[in-house]
Design a protein around this motif. Structure first.
Motif, PDB file in Angstrom:
ATOM      1  N   PHE A  26     -42.328  -6.597   8.995  1.00  0.00           N
ATOM      2  CA  PHE A  26     -41.346  -6.280   7.962  1.00  0.00           C
ATOM      3  C   PHE A  26     -41.086  -4.777   7.854  1.00  0.00           C
ATOM      4  CE2 PHE A  26     -43.013 -10.390   6.740  1.00  0.00           C
ATOM      5  CZ  PHE A  26     -41.884 -11.094   6.338  1.00  0.00           C
ATOM      6  N   LEU A  27     -41.963  -3.958   8.425  1.00  0.00           N
ATOM      7  CA  LEU A  27     -41.841  -2.519   8.248  1.00  0.00           C
ATOM      8  C   LEU A  27     -40.682  -1.927   9.034  1.00  0.00           C
ATOM      9  CD1 LEU A  27     -45.600  -1.468   8.345  1.00  0.00           C
ATOM     10  CD2 LEU A  27     -44.168  -1.964   6.363  1.00  0.00           C
ATOM     11  N   LEU A  28     -40.273  -2.599  10.092  1.00  0.00           N
ATOM     12  CA  LEU A  28     -39.190  -2.067  10.911  1.00  0.00           C
ATOM     13  C   LEU A  28     -37.840  -2.192  10.215  1.00  0.00           C
ATOM     14  CD1 LEU A  28     -38.459  -0.816  13.631  1.00  0.00           C
ATOM     15  CD2 LEU A  28     -38.132  -3.124  14.517  1.00  0.00           C
ATOM     16  N   HIS A  29     -37.694  -3.178   9.353  1.00  0.00           N
ATOM     17  CA  HIS A  29     -36.390  -3.449   8.741  1.00  0.00           C
ATOM     18  C   HIS A  29     -35.817  -2.235   8.013  1.00  0.00           C
ATOM     19  CE1 HIS A  29     -33.117  -5.688   6.928  1.00  0.00           C
ATOM     20  NE2 HIS A  29     -33.507  -5.257   5.734  1.00  0.00           N
ATOM     21  N   PRO A  30     -36.546  -1.567   7.111  1.00  0.00           N
ATOM     22  CA  PRO A  30     -35.940  -0.405   6.434  1.00  0.00           C
ATOM     23  C   PRO A  30     -35.741   0.791   7.350  1.00  0.00           C
ATOM     24  CG  PRO A  30     -38.256  -0.574   5.855  1.00  0.00           C
ATOM     25  CD  PRO A  30     -37.914  -1.823   6.618  1.00  0.00           C
ATOM     26  N   VAL A  31     -36.511   0.865   8.425  1.00  0.00           N
ATOM     27  CA  VAL A  31     -36.396   1.999   9.343  1.00  0.00           C
ATOM     28  C   VAL A  31     -35.103   1.926  10.144  1.00  0.00           C
ATOM     29  CG1 VAL A  31     -37.436   3.107  11.355  1.00  0.00           C
ATOM     30  CG2 VAL A  31     -38.891   2.305   9.492  1.00  0.00           C
ATOM     31  N   VAL A  32     -34.725   0.725  10.548  1.00  0.00           N
ATOM     32  CA  VAL A  32     -33.600   0.579  11.472  1.00  0.00           C
ATOM     33  C   VAL A  32     -32.249   0.577  10.767  1.00  0.00           C
ATOM     34  CG1 VAL A  32     -35.031  -0.686  13.090  1.00  0.00           C
ATOM     35  CG2 VAL A  32     -33.656  -1.946  11.427  1.00  0.00           C
TER      36      VAL A  32
END
Length: 538
Positions: free
Chosen positions: A369-375
């Motif tokens: 789930f951590l990649l979602h806000p980064v991308v």
């Protein structure tokens, strides 16, 4: 400062000497001053050096004229003081060097060992000269808990002090101070202090001198998170903040952006997840703030859905601020069951954004789930991408969507597992990395015929889609050389069918290349082992 009127330096028989002897007084003074400041950008705790002190001392012994210039320049000696070099001198030598500083401000740098003489000398300097010390950058190395005498050295006012860096390094499991032993530094009076860095040192941060701090670094300190959050509210000028503490998460989770730090341009967090998340959540930094965050979930921490939601919100906010102010040229993504690592590198600055989380297996579900806000950012300026998914992790839809957003990537550095992900998407209607020109595959083991066949199929697919790759770089990860068994690179001669493709490799530190279709496919048969005949570039 040099005299207002330029003076010429006169040497006997100057016409027969080197041109350096013909320099004017002010030019020589400037050179000596620059030498005395050459260590100012380095921290003695990271890389000890004596170059400034030695250059000044040796210059004063070259000739009478140079000696006279330096003896008449107390500021130069005050800037070049190195504590560990001074402790190696005899008592008369130390007194002579301090005498040469006159009443100029002092900058103390260096490392202190365990000998009583070094501590006694440093204590004596502080006792008599604290009133004119501008900078302290000292690492104290000891095997015992520093006692009341050490704390008393820094309890008097330091009205000239601008930068304070004090690091205690304990050996053989030496004791640290406890949180109840907070030091009240400088009697609360240090009106010029702007930079405060401490390691293994607990201090009271609710003092007047903290109001004007520009840089704060606390490492391995047993500070209470509540105290730090409270103190940060009264540091409006702060530009740099680094926290590496692991003592007591906040009793109450702070409100989002409740601490306004409009000048904060760098935030570095390596504390426990609970403390780091609370600090990042509470701070409202400047636009473009650089975030580097490294946290490891301990067995005592449980990652809840609320924690993941907060993490997503914090990462999304800081990434938006960062990407909005910079043109990103290179991205790195490493993700598997236990880790999540994301790195963004702009050009030309070296202020990298980096997020690095490691977790136990039970919390692995949260990492995807951590990649979602980064991308959720604009990556059209990115031309280089490094991709390292784990061999035993499932690639989420977030990862695939992220790969599809990198439409400007020209150089792709990918692990063997990463190539598998890319190959699995090659049958889709949408071409990933449409601008790709150079493909570097980091081989994890000796490739077999199936691996070569998959690479050939992928390169052919790119040509059929109208997005050919012009360079294939075969290489190995840097840690492969530590393996006990050499790697056989195998037979890549089937690539000969892709006319015009350039294959790159390295042999004995020499780079080689071969253009497929030139009727010498035997050059792509690498039967030799790593470290013998053929090495592949990293």
């Amino acid at each position: 400062m040099p005299p207002a009127v330029m003076r010429s330096v006169v040497f006997p028989n100057a016409t027969a000497l080197s041109p350096i002897y013909k320099l004017d007084y002010d030019i020589l003074w400037t050179i000596f001053c620059l030498n005395a400041n050459m260590d100012s950008a380095e921290s003695c705790s990271a890389s000890p050096t004596h170059s400034a002190f030695d250059a000044t001392l040796y210059s004063s012994q070259v000739c009478r004229v140079w000696r006279d210039i330096l003896l008449d320049s107390p500021t130069i000696w005050g800037n070049a003081l190195c504590i560990d070099r001074l402790t190696n001198l005899k008592d008369e030598g130390r007194k002579e060097i301090l005498k040469r500083t006159g009443v100029a401000v002092l900058c103390l740098r260096g490392r202190l060992g365990g000998s009583p003489e070094s501590y006694s000398f440093f204590a004596a300097v502080l006792d008599s000269e604290l009133w004119r010390i501008r900078k302290i950058d000292v690492m104290v190395s000891c095997d015992y808990e520093y006692g009341k005498a050490w704390r008393e050295l820094f309890q008097r006012p330091a009205r000239q002090l601008k930068s304070f860096k004090l690091s205690f390094q304990f050996h053989y499991g030496g004791c640290r101070t406890t949180a109840s032993e907070e030091m009240i530094l400088f009697g609360g009076e240090a009106p010029a202090l702007q930079e405060f860095h401490a390691k293994n040192l607990n201090v009271n941060l609710c003092l007047p001198w903290t109001l004007q701090l520009r840089s704060l670094r606390l490492m391995s300190c047993e500070q209470r998170a509540d105290d730090i959050l409270q103190a940060l509210q009264y540091m409006p000028l702060l530009e740099y903040l680094e926290l590496g503490i692991a003592y007591r998460s906040p009793s109450h989770f702070p409100a989002e952006r409740s601490i306004n730090l409009p000048n904060l341009s760098q935030l570095h967090l390596s504390s426990s997840l609970g403390i780091s998340l609370a600090v990042a959540h509470a701070i409202a930094p400047s636009d473009g703030c650089v975030l580097t965050w490294s946290s490891k979930l301990t067995p005592a921490e449980l990652l809840t859905l609320q924690d993941v939601t907060r993490l997503q919100g914090v990462l999304g906010r800081y990434c938006r601020l960062y990407f909005k102010a910079r043109q990103i040229k290179c991205l790195t993504l490493c993700q598997d069951l236990h880790t999540f690592n994301f790195r963004a590198e702009p050009f030309p600055t070296t202020d990298h954004l980096q997020i690095d989380f490691s977790s136990r297996l039970s919390e692995a579900w949260a990492l995807s789930f951590l990649l979602h806000p980064v991308v959720q950012n604009d990556f059209t300026s990115v031309d280089t991408f490094r991709f390292r998914p784990g061999f035993f992790s499932d690639v989420s839809s977030n990862v695939v969507d992220f790969l599809k957003s990198l439409v400007s990537v020209v150089n792709l550095d990918i692990s063997e597992r990463g190539f598998g992900v890319l190959f699995a998407q090659s049958n889709k209607n949408e071409v990933i990395f449409p601008s790709l020109q150079r493909l570097t595959i980091q081989l994890a083991c000796s490739p077999d015929a199936e691996t070569v066949s998959r690479v050939l199929a992928f390169l052919a697919y790119r040509r059929e889609c109208g997005h050919p790759i012009s360079v294939l770089d075969l290489s190995t990860d840097g840690d492969w050389g530590s393996r006990s068994e050499p790697m056989q690179l195998g037979n890549w001669s089937p690539l000969e069918a892709l006319e015009g493709l350039k294959v790159v490799w390295q042999k004995d530190s020499t780079k080689f290349e071969y253009f497929c279709g030139t009727n010498c496919p035997e050059q792509l048969v690498f039967s030799s082992s790593y470290g013998d005949d053929v090495q592949f570039s990293f």
